[in-house]
Scaffold this motif. Structure first.
Motif, PDB file in Angstrom:
ATOM      1  N   GLU A  65     -43.481 -65.106 -24.354  1.00 37.27           N
ATOM      2  CA  GLU A  65     -43.692 -66.504 -23.743  1.00 37.27           C
ATOM      3  C   GLU A  65     -44.235 -67.467 -24.787  1.00 37.27           C
ATOM      4  O   GLU A  65     -43.983 -68.746 -24.675  1.00 37.27           O
ATOM      5  N   GLU A  66     -45.491 -67.038 -25.683  1.00 34.68           N
ATOM      6  CA  GLU A  66     -45.941 -67.821 -26.470  1.00 34.68           C
ATOM      7  C   GLU A  66     -45.124 -68.475 -27.585  1.00 34.68           C
ATOM      8  O   GLU A  66     -45.223 -69.508 -27.986  1.00 34.68           O
ATOM      9  N   GLN A  67     -44.226 -67.658 -27.935  1.00 30.33           N
ATOM     10  CA  GLN A  67     -43.157 -67.814 -28.916  1.00 30.33           C
ATOM     11  C   GLN A  67     -41.764 -68.253 -28.526  1.00 30.33           C
ATOM     12  O   GLN A  67     -41.244 -68.756 -29.232  1.00 30.33           O
ATOM     13  N   ASP A  68     -41.571 -68.239 -27.165  1.00 29.66           N
ATOM     14  CA  ASP A  68     -40.457 -68.799 -26.687  1.00 29.66           C
ATOM     15  C   ASP A  68     -39.185 -67.696 -27.170  1.00 29.66           C
ATOM     16  O   ASP A  68     -38.312 -68.369 -27.609  1.00 29.66           O
ATOM     17  N   ILE A  69     -39.537 -66.527 -27.201  1.00 34.60           N
ATOM     18  CA  ILE A  69     -38.347 -65.565 -27.406  1.00 34.60           C
ATOM     19  C   ILE A  69     -37.244 -65.573 -26.360  1.00 34.60           C
ATOM     20  O   ILE A  69     -37.574 -65.610 -25.179  1.00 34.60           O
ATOM     21  N   ASP A  70     -36.190 -65.311 -26.855  1.00 34.19           N
ATOM     22  CA  ASP A  70     -34.977 -65.410 -25.718  1.00 34.19           C
ATOM     23  C   ASP A  70     -34.275 -63.970 -26.105  1.00 34.19           C
ATOM     24  O   ASP A  70     -33.067 -64.015 -25.250  1.00 34.19           O
ATOM     25  N   LEU A  71     -34.708 -63.203 -26.779  1.00 35.54           N
ATOM     26  CA  LEU A  71     -33.850 -61.712 -26.530  1.00 35.54           C
ATOM     27  C   LEU A  71     -34.940 -60.843 -27.035  1.00 35.54           C
ATOM     28  O   LEU A  71     -35.575 -60.901 -28.316  1.00 35.54           O
ATOM     29  N   LEU A  72     -35.197 -59.731 -26.598  1.00 37.76           N
ATOM     30  CA  LEU A  72     -35.967 -58.481 -26.761  1.00 37.76           C
ATOM     31  C   LEU A  72     -35.067 -57.384 -27.050  1.00 37.76           C
ATOM     32  O   LEU A  72     -34.153 -57.026 -26.395  1.00 37.76           O
ATOM     33  N   VAL A  73     -35.500 -56.824 -28.359  1.00 37.92           N
ATOM     34  CA  VAL A  73     -34.818 -55.582 -28.835  1.00 37.92           C
ATOM     35  C   VAL A  73     -35.893 -54.384 -28.812  1.00 37.92           C
ATOM     36  O   VAL A  73     -36.969 -54.533 -29.233  1.00 37.92           O
ATOM     37  N   MET A  74     -35.671 -53.301 -28.390  1.00 35.73           N
ATOM     38  CA  MET A  74     -36.530 -52.043 -27.997  1.00 35.73           C
ATOM     39  C   MET A  74     -35.641 -50.803 -27.918  1.00 35.73           C
ATOM     40  O   MET A  74     -34.700 -50.752 -27.596  1.00 35.73           O
ATOM     41  N   GLY A  75     -36.542 -49.580 -28.250  1.00 40.55           N
ATOM     42  CA  GLY A  75     -35.959 -48.532 -28.128  1.00 40.55           C
ATOM     43  C   GLY A  75     -36.113 -47.694 -26.820  1.00 40.55           C
ATOM     44  O   GLY A  75     -36.966 -48.241 -26.096  1.00 40.55           O
ATOM     45  N   ALA A  76     -35.144 -47.119 -26.357  1.00 40.94           N
ATOM     46  CA  ALA A  76     -35.023 -46.439 -25.125  1.00 40.94           C
ATOM     47  C   ALA A  76     -35.459 -44.873 -25.463  1.00 40.94           C
ATOM     48  O   ALA A  76     -35.037 -44.358 -26.137  1.00 40.94           O
ATOM     49  N   TYR A  77     -36.082 -44.479 -24.481  1.00 40.45           N
ATOM     50  CA  TYR A  77     -36.860 -43.176 -24.615  1.00 40.45           C
ATOM     51  C   TYR A  77     -35.647 -42.043 -24.421  1.00 40.45           C
ATOM     52  O   TYR A  77     -34.594 -42.235 -23.617  1.00 40.45           O
ATOM     53  N   GLY A  78     -35.384 -41.212 -25.165  1.00 40.52           N
ATOM     54  CA  GLY A  78     -34.417 -40.193 -25.158  1.00 40.52           C
ATOM     55  C   GLY A  78     -35.011 -38.925 -24.542  1.00 40.52           C
ATOM     56  O   GLY A  78     -36.316 -38.595 -24.096  1.00 40.52           O
ATOM     57  N   HIS A  79     -34.332 -37.885 -24.524  1.00 45.45           N
ATOM     58  CA  HIS A  79     -34.394 -36.721 -23.592  1.00 45.45           C
ATOM     59  C   HIS A  79     -35.609 -35.764 -23.880  1.00 45.45           C
ATOM     60  O   HIS A  79     -36.467 -35.495 -23.142  1.00 45.45           O
ATOM     61  N   SER A  80     -35.732 -35.859 -25.399  1.00 44.68           N
ATOM     62  CA  SER A  80     -36.929 -35.048 -25.867  1.00 44.68           C
ATOM     63  C   SER A  80     -38.202 -35.583 -25.408  1.00 44.68           C
ATOM     64  O   SER A  80     -39.511 -34.971 -25.566  1.00 44.68           O
ATOM     65  N   ARG A  81     -38.356 -36.985 -25.407  1.00 45.08           N
ATOM     66  CA  ARG A  81     -39.614 -37.625 -25.262  1.00 45.08           C
ATOM     67  C   ARG A  81     -40.140 -37.818 -23.654  1.00 45.08           C
ATOM     68  O   ARG A  81     -41.401 -37.849 -23.509  1.00 45.08           O
ATOM     69  N   ILE A  82     -38.874 -37.857 -22.928  1.00 39.94           N
ATOM     70  CA  ILE A  82     -39.192 -37.936 -21.243  1.00 39.94           C
ATOM     71  C   ILE A  82     -38.254 -37.415 -20.721  1.00 39.94           C
ATOM     72  O   ILE A  82     -37.064 -37.903 -20.636  1.00 39.94           O
ATOM     73  N   ARG A  83     -38.507 -36.433 -19.831  1.00 43.54           N
ATOM     74  CA  ARG A  83     -37.301 -35.891 -19.206  1.00 43.54           C
ATOM     75  C   ARG A  83     -36.734 -36.763 -17.931  1.00 43.54           C
ATOM     76  O   ARG A  83     -35.570 -36.941 -17.869  1.00 43.54           O
ATOM     77  N   HIS A  84     -37.735 -37.193 -17.178  1.00 44.12           N
ATOM     78  CA  HIS A  84     -37.267 -38.028 -16.213  1.00 44.12           C
ATOM     79  C   HIS A  84     -37.268 -39.535 -16.605  1.00 44.12           C
ATOM     80  O   HIS A  84     -38.075 -40.279 -16.431  1.00 44.12           O
ATOM     81  N   LEU A  85     -36.210 -39.792 -17.036  1.00 41.52           N
ATOM     82  CA  LEU A  85     -36.062 -41.186 -18.028  1.00 41.52           C
ATOM     83  C   LEU A  85     -36.545 -42.267 -17.180  1.00 41.52           C
ATOM     84  O   LEU A  85     -36.000 -42.562 -16.081  1.00 41.52           O
ATOM     85  N   LEU A  86     -37.423 -43.259 -17.787  1.00 44.93           N
ATOM     86  CA  LEU A  86     -37.795 -44.456 -17.601  1.00 44.93           C
ATOM     87  C   LEU A  86     -38.745 -44.402 -16.143  1.00 44.93           C
ATOM     88  O   LEU A  86     -39.564 -45.220 -16.138  1.00 44.93           O
ATOM     89  N   VAL A  87     -38.911 -43.293 -15.160  1.00 50.03           N
ATOM     90  CA  VAL A  87     -39.656 -43.440 -14.220  1.00 50.03           C
ATOM     91  C   VAL A  87     -41.285 -43.424 -14.700  1.00 50.03           C
ATOM     92  O   VAL A  87     -41.653 -42.598 -15.383  1.00 50.03           O
TER      93      VAL A  87
END
Length: 284
Positions: free
Chosen positions: A243-265
């Motif tokens: 919000e401070e920098q008026d960003i209009d697209l975010l890029v981020m990594g999604a967790y893989g199976h090895s890091r979290i089994r029940h993805l996203l929750v």
């Protein structure tokens, strides 16, 4: 087969925005554009087994009527999908994509996308599908399952199209986000777009060296890049910077199976997606 920008569309509120972002990505990447609509003919659980509590004499007739009803529903769904694809193709032409492909499949969206994965360069999806709960912070189950299943970049669309002018990369020095930096550096999708690299955490020597590497990589590729290290809770800190920098697209990594089994929750990824007000490009 040439990898393509694939847009998954349905009758949801995000379909027009999916079309617009997919057309933009197709033009910038100079990649073919394909619109995909999947008819899931599985009936909701409450509509199944309706014959279980009726007399034997009526059951055969009711089953025949249910079969006819299923057939009619399938025809209506197929025609609705055909019209959605036609409208998407027309919208793509308005956005400057003169030639796009339409594909209609039966089955589930996630299984279909997994089958087509080798053809996908970038997948564009809405935050929620047409059958999802419409609360602003609600995520569609198809999106969650797709992120878990696919190993392709996924652009989640949240609202009206706006050509990105500032991009923020949520960076933690992990293998996925380092690949994200390298992808940003070389992708035509981000040419001439300033990139903000943000690490959420303590100001440490390791964080500083990771940030310096990211900024050096981006600048050597010709990008205007700046970065910061900020302490705080991840989602809130990134949102405040956006919000401070008026960003209009975010890029981020999604967790893989090895890091979290029940993805996203319960994960940071889920929280970011749920509260996102700008498009999010998820990297695997």
């Amino acid at each position: 087969m040439t990898e393509q920008v694939m847009a998954a569309i349905d009758g949801s509120q995000f379909s027009e925005e999916v079309c617009d972002y997919a057309a933009w990505a197709s033009l910038v990447l100079q990649a073919p554009l394909t619109f995909l609509h999947v008819n899931d003919n599985h009936l909701p659980p409450e509509e199944r087994n309706l014959s279980g509590n009726i007399g034997l004499g009526s059951r055969e007739q009711l089953l025949a009527e249910l079969a006819d009803l299923d057939e009619q529903r399938a025809k209506v769904a197929q025609e609705q999908g055909r019209l959605l694809l036609k409208e998407a193709k027309e919208r793509a032409i308005e956005n400057g994509v003169s030639d796009s492909t339409c594909r209609q499949r039966n089955g589930t969206l996630v299984e279909t996308l997994e089958e087509l994965q080798s053809e996908i360069r970038l997948l564009v999806m809405g935050k929620r599908g047409e059958t999802a709960h419409q609360d602003i912070n609600h995520l569609g189950s198809n999106l969650e399952r797709t992120v878990r299943t696919l190993h392709r970049p996924i652009l989640m669309v949240t609202g009206s199209f706006k050509r990105p002018e500032k991009v923020m990369l949520a960076f933690d020095g992990s293998k996925t986000t380092r690949k994200g930096v390298e992808m940003l550096a070389r992708s035509p999708l981000f040419d001439a777009i300033p990139v903000h690299v943000v690490i959420v955490g303590a100001e440490t020597g390791d964080h500083r060296s990771q940030l310096d590497w990211a900024l050096k990589t981006l600048r050597e590729a010709g990008h205007e890049a700046e970065g910061t290290i900020r302490a705080g809770e991840v989602e809130a800190t990134l949102r405040a910077y956006q919000e401070e920098q008026d960003i209009d697209l975010l890029v981020m990594g999604a967790y893989g199976h090895s890091r979290i089994r029940h993805l996203l929750v319960g994960s940071t990824t889920t929280e970011m997606l749920r509260k996102a007000t700008i498009p999010v490009l998820l990297l695997r």
